[in-house]
Scaffold this active site. Structure first.
Site, PDB file in Angstrom:
ATOM      1  N   LYS A  64       0.846  -1.187   0.000  1.00 50.63           N
ATOM      2  CA  LYS A  64       0.000   0.000   0.000  1.00 50.63           C
ATOM      3  C   LYS A  64       0.883   1.239   0.000  1.00 50.63           C
ATOM      4  O   LYS A  64       2.068   1.171   0.277  1.00 50.63           O
ATOM      5  CB  LYS A  64      -0.968   0.020   1.154  1.00 50.63           C
ATOM      6  N   LYS A  91      -7.315  -6.338  -1.643  1.00 50.68           N
ATOM      7  CA  LYS A  91      -8.045  -5.645  -0.576  1.00 50.68           C
ATOM      8  C   LYS A  91      -8.869  -4.516  -1.186  1.00 50.68           C
ATOM      9  O   LYS A  91      -8.346  -3.696  -1.931  1.00 50.68           O
ATOM     10  CB  LYS A  91      -7.052  -5.096   0.455  1.00 50.68           C
TER      11      LYS A  91
END
Length: 115
Positions: free
Chosen positions: A28, A86
């Site tokens: 991320k 995700k």
């Protein structure tokens, strides 16, 4: 059983996380928000650096709750070979539609809903 998920921004940090015995490498970009995404090339490079030693997850980003956009982005992330995709779900009248839009992808890719 407790496991360690290490959030990293790319292959260099993933190698460090592997040396620390992280159980899951989580990609991320925190500079882009709590669920900030890294680009698909970085995901592929990180998966290559990890070389199957651990599962790699990647987030889709802070997306507006638009079903087609959420589906397309999740498919793009899945195409990199990430073990888990995700997807952030935010308060919206379209949240259920976004989940439904992911149904086909969920048959072949592990999806993690982040609330």
């Amino acid at each position: 059983m407790t496991k360690m998920l290490a959030s990293v921004t790319g292959p260099e940090e993933a190698v460090i996380a592997l040396s620390a015995e992280a159980d899951i490498i989580d990609l991320k970009n925190p500079a882009a928000g709590a669920l900030g995404a890294v680009d698909p090339g970085t995901i592929r490079d990180t998966i290559k650096a990890v070389s199957g030693r651990r599962p790699v997850s990647a987030v889709c980003g802070d997306l507006p709750m638009q079903p087609d956009l959420v589906r397309r982005t999740a498919e793009e992330i899945a195409a990199t070979g990430a073990s888990y995709v995700k997807v952030g779900f935010f308060p919206s009248p379209n949240a259920a539609e976004c989940a439904t839009a992911l149904a086909q992808l969920a048959q072949r890719t592990k999806i993690i809903g982040v609330l």
